[in-house]
Design a protein around this motif. Sequence first.
Motif, mmCIF file in Angstrom:
data_model
loop_
_atom_site.group_PDB
_atom_site.id
_atom_site.type_symbol
_atom_site.label_atom_id
_atom_site.label_comp_id
_atom_site.label_asym_id
_atom_site.label_seq_id
_atom_site.Cartn_x
_atom_site.Cartn_y
_atom_site.Cartn_z
ATOM 1 N N VAL A 210 0.859 -1.182 0.000
ATOM 2 C CA VAL A 210 0.000 0.000 0.000
ATOM 3 C C VAL A 210 0.896 1.232 0.000
ATOM 4 O O VAL A 210 1.672 1.445 0.923
ATOM 5 C CB VAL A 210 -0.926 0.010 1.244
ATOM 6 N N GLU A 211 0.786 1.986 -1.066
ATOM 7 C CA GLU A 211 1.575 3.204 -1.166
ATOM 8 C C GLU A 211 0.689 4.401 -0.866
ATOM 9 O O GLU A 211 -0.455 4.460 -1.294
ATOM 10 C CB GLU A 211 2.160 3.338 -2.575
ATOM 11 N N ARG A 212 1.259 5.329 -0.157
ATOM 12 C CA ARG A 212 0.558 6.569 0.134
ATOM 13 C C ARG A 212 1.036 7.593 -0.881
ATOM 14 O O ARG A 212 2.175 7.578 -1.310
ATOM 15 C CB ARG A 212 0.858 7.041 1.545
ATOM 16 N N HIS B 256 -18.088 12.278 -5.198
ATOM 17 C CA HIS B 256 -17.607 11.840 -3.883
ATOM 18 C C HIS B 256 -17.306 10.347 -3.816
ATOM 19 O O HIS B 256 -16.508 9.918 -2.989
ATOM 20 C CB HIS B 256 -18.608 12.239 -2.796
ATOM 21 N N GLU B 257 -17.906 9.560 -4.685
ATOM 22 C CA GLU B 257 -17.700 8.107 -4.648
ATOM 23 C C GLU B 257 -16.450 7.664 -5.412
ATOM 24 O O GLU B 257 -16.023 6.514 -5.295
ATOM 25 C CB GLU B 257 -18.932 7.405 -5.230
ATOM 26 N N LEU B 258 -15.826 8.555 -6.172
ATOM 27 C CA LEU B 258 -14.667 8.201 -6.989
ATOM 28 C C LEU B 258 -13.422 7.950 -6.141
ATOM 29 O O LEU B 258 -13.264 8.514 -5.067
ATOM 30 C CB LEU B 258 -14.368 9.321 -7.990
ATOM 31 N N ILE B 259 -12.534 7.108 -6.661
ATOM 32 C CA ILE B 259 -11.227 6.879 -6.032
ATOM 33 C C ILE B 259 -10.334 8.028 -6.496
ATOM 34 O O ILE B 259 -10.098 8.202 -7.697
ATOM 35 C CB ILE B 259 -10.635 5.513 -6.450
ATOM 36 N N LEU B 260 -9.837 8.816 -5.563
ATOM 37 C CA LEU B 260 -9.141 10.056 -5.894
ATOM 38 C C LEU B 260 -7.891 9.852 -6.747
ATOM 39 O O LEU B 260 -7.694 10.578 -7.725
ATOM 40 C CB LEU B 260 -8.799 10.836 -4.619
ATOM 41 N N VAL B 261 -7.046 8.868 -6.418
ATOM 42 C CA VAL B 261 -5.793 8.706 -7.171
ATOM 43 C C VAL B 261 -6.034 8.447 -8.656
ATOM 44 O O VAL B 261 -5.186 8.757 -9.490
ATOM 45 C CB VAL B 261 -4.861 7.613 -6.594
ATOM 46 N N PRO C 23 -4.327 4.302 -1.865
ATOM 47 C CA PRO C 23 -4.783 3.918 -3.201
ATOM 48 C C PRO C 23 -6.294 3.705 -3.311
ATOM 49 O O PRO C 23 -6.826 3.646 -4.408
ATOM 50 C CB PRO C 23 -4.028 2.619 -3.485
ATOM 51 N N THR C 24 -6.991 3.623 -2.166
ATOM 52 C CA THR C 24 -8.445 3.432 -2.211
ATOM 53 C C THR C 24 -9.206 4.609 -1.596
ATOM 54 O O THR C 24 -10.417 4.524 -1.422
ATOM 55 C CB THR C 24 -8.840 2.141 -1.471
#
Length: 166
Positions: A9-11, A65-70, A31-32
């Motif tokens: 898990v990368e930040r 708002h439901e989207l994964i930001l990355v 990532p989530t």
Amino acid sequence: MNDEIIEVVERVAVVFATEGHAGHHDAEIGPTTTVKEFVDIAATKAGIEGLLEVYAEDAEEPLGHELILVEHLSAEFAPLHVATPGKIATTVRYQARQVEHPFRPAATIAKVTKWAVEKLAPTEDPSDFQLKHDGKVLPPDSHLGQAAHGAKSIVLDLVFKVKPQG
């Protein structure tokens, strides 16, 4: 050999501006991390409250708002913008004329300047102009939401850049 899959898990560091405040903030997301989760992080980090939206720089619509930001970050560096819903009624004055247009808070001053020159001085080069608010020059990479200080309307002056002679 271990057949167990180990997920790394990368930040990711995210830089963001907030409507009504100068400067930028940074936060780390995973990532989530959803846009809604980022809104909560940004609100805490920046000390702001209320219903907030997240915009990619110069975007016309907020990220859901439901989207994964990355998955929606720009490949080139560009800060996100956190703002209250709605557009900013923008008036730009030049000589004895003025034009009006609603822009999102994430619109860069460069975008607003280019639009204003196209409307008010179409034969001129936009790079020869800058915008001022209350007598102060606005940096082209700053956001309209920062210049408006949280208000949903702003009046700007389109002026020639001062060019050194010599």
